[in-house]
Every structure is written in structure tokens, then in C-alpha cells.
Design a protein around this motif. Sequence first.
Motif, PDB file in Angstrom:
ATOM      1  N   PRO A 223       0.925  -1.176   0.012  1.00  0.00           N
ATOM      2  CA  PRO A 223      -0.128  -0.037   0.031  1.00  0.00           C
ATOM      3  C   PRO A 223       0.935   1.340  -0.079  1.00  0.00           C
ATOM      4  O   PRO A 223       1.840   1.659   0.854  1.00  0.00           O
ATOM      5  CB  PRO A 223      -0.724  -0.273   1.255  1.00  0.00           C
ATOM      6  N   LYS A 224       0.683   2.095  -0.898  1.00  0.00           N
ATOM      7  CA  LYS A 224       1.597   3.410  -1.283  1.00  0.00           C
ATOM      8  C   LYS A 224       1.998   4.268  -0.319  1.00  0.00           C
ATOM      9  O   LYS A 224       2.578   4.630   0.496  1.00  0.00           O
ATOM     10  CB  LYS A 224       1.406   3.948  -2.664  1.00  0.00           C
ATOM     11  N   TYR A 225       0.234   4.506   0.198  1.00  0.00           N
ATOM     12  CA  TYR A 225       0.498   5.608   1.239  1.00  0.00           C
ATOM     13  C   TYR A 225       0.783   5.162   2.567  1.00  0.00           C
ATOM     14  O   TYR A 225       1.618   5.750   3.479  1.00  0.00           O
ATOM     15  CB  TYR A 225      -1.307   6.193   1.426  1.00  0.00           C
ATOM     16  N   ILE A 226       0.160   3.890   2.763  1.00  0.00           N
ATOM     17  CA  ILE A 226       0.653   3.420   4.175  1.00  0.00           C
ATOM     18  C   ILE A 226       2.089   3.177   4.241  1.00  0.00           C
ATOM     19  O   ILE A 226       2.687   3.561   5.296  1.00  0.00           O
ATOM     20  CB  ILE A 226       0.009   1.893   4.374  1.00  0.00           C
ATOM     21  N   THR A 227       2.707   2.550   3.419  1.00  0.00           N
ATOM     22  CA  THR A 227       4.283   2.464   3.554  1.00  0.00           C
ATOM     23  C   THR A 227       5.099   3.776   3.383  1.00  0.00           C
ATOM     24  O   THR A 227       5.926   3.839   4.041  1.00  0.00           O
ATOM     25  CB  THR A 227       4.705   1.512   2.223  1.00  0.00           C
ATOM     26  N   ALA A 228       4.369   4.846   2.895  1.00  0.00           N
ATOM     27  CA  ALA A 228       5.153   6.200   2.768  1.00  0.00           C
ATOM     28  C   ALA A 228       5.127   6.847   4.194  1.00  0.00           C
ATOM     29  O   ALA A 228       6.022   7.319   4.724  1.00  0.00           O
ATOM     30  CB  ALA A 228       4.559   6.997   1.791  1.00  0.00           C
TER      31      ALA A 228
END
Length: 245
Positions: A223-228
Motif C-alpha cells: 500500500p503506497k500511502y501506508i508504506t510512505a
Amino acid sequence: MSEIKPFRQELKFVVHHSVKRSLLERWKRYLVRAPFTNQHCVTPILSQYYDSPDLTFYTEKLDGLAIRNKVRLRVYNQRFVAGDTAFLEIKHRANDLVRKHRYKIPSFDLRWLDPAVWVFDDRQMQSAFLGLRERHRLRRSAQVYYQREAYEGAVESDVRVTFDTALVGLHPGEVLTRQLLFSPARRLMPDTLSILEVKSTKGLPRWLHEGVEAAELQQQTIPKYITAVEVLGLKELSGTAGVHT
């Protein structure tokens, strides 16, 4: 231009580059290059995500809520540039179905980065975006940059197949540099992997299902946002450290 896209099925997989090449070879007769990509079917994407002070959207994803929202400002560029076309989006998910509110900003002004000054000429969009802004006290959270290789169905025009690589997390207001692009500390996944997304409003065609089964893919994603948020340490800054492990 405002647009409310209908619910569509959206499946995600993490694949090695060798699997990506195999799938594209298998599917090449069914796919064509997506609009607004270069000769290699690639476009850069930069998204500024918005969340509450205590990262409600982040937490809802970690808690596995089946129905949830994301709010982001997106450009097809490596940075936000005045005069570009930008899109303000609400991504509403209900299990594997996704619907978008998408508000086109044809001549982007950097003030749009601040949710406090959002103004809409469409009543429905104003209600949707400002409702979430006021309810969650939205502010800038993580930025995510990546490169997207995008295709659509040659016959089934509602089908999209994309591969996302070179994912990088950026702080609010931070500008992507070559150093950040290649920094291991900012990468959201290994260079050898891609996020494969397959999307359709009318059901996934047989050839696509057969490719997924032949490659023995299991639904999963990074998950892009979560990982960022986690790579950038934003959950600690918000005071939510220790809530999730």
C-alpha cells in the motif's frame, strides 16, 4: 471538469520483473498503450495525500476496514508545477470495488496544495471534498512518487493493466531529487518488484484471469500511502506510535 467514476473491480499483486515480462508477452495481443504515456507506455505520477492530524485514513487501512476513503492531489509529473493539469481525487473503496470523485484542475496553482483554500465550481464535488475536509480536519500527509507502465484493453476499453515501479516516499512539500529517487531509505519496495493492478468496470475478461492463474499470483500489494507514512516516520510525528505493530 468533474467526474464521478462508477465502481470498478480492482485487484492488486506484487510481481517480480521476470513475471511482469512474462505477463506482458502473454497479454500483448489484448492490450494497447494507455493514453498520456510515452513510447514505453510509462508516465510519472506524484500524489500528495491528505489525512487527519491523527492519520484516520492510515489507521482505517491498517485496521482492515472494508469501506474507507483516501484523498489525494495528483499530477503526472515529477513535481507540482504551476500551470500543469492536476486532479484532486477521493478514492472510495468497498472491498474489491473502487469508486472515484475526480476534480480536474486544468491550470494548477500551488495554493491547491493547501486544503484550507479548496474552492469548487461543482456543487457535488464541493460537498464531497469539503465534507471530508471538515470532518477530518484534512492536512498534507505523505507524498508518493512512482513510475507507472499503463495499458488498456484493445477490445475491452474499460480494462486497465498497470505496473508501478520506483516507489518513493516524500515529506509534505519535499521536492523529488535524483538523490531521493535512488535513496534506499525512501524506496517503498525493492527495485526488482512491481505492483500489478488490474481494473475493470464490467468484470475481468477471461484472458486476464488465465494470465493471473498461470503466473500463480495471489492478491497482495504494497500500500503506497501506508508504506510512505511508515518510511517517513509520520505516524510517530502524529502521536500514533505504538498503536499498530
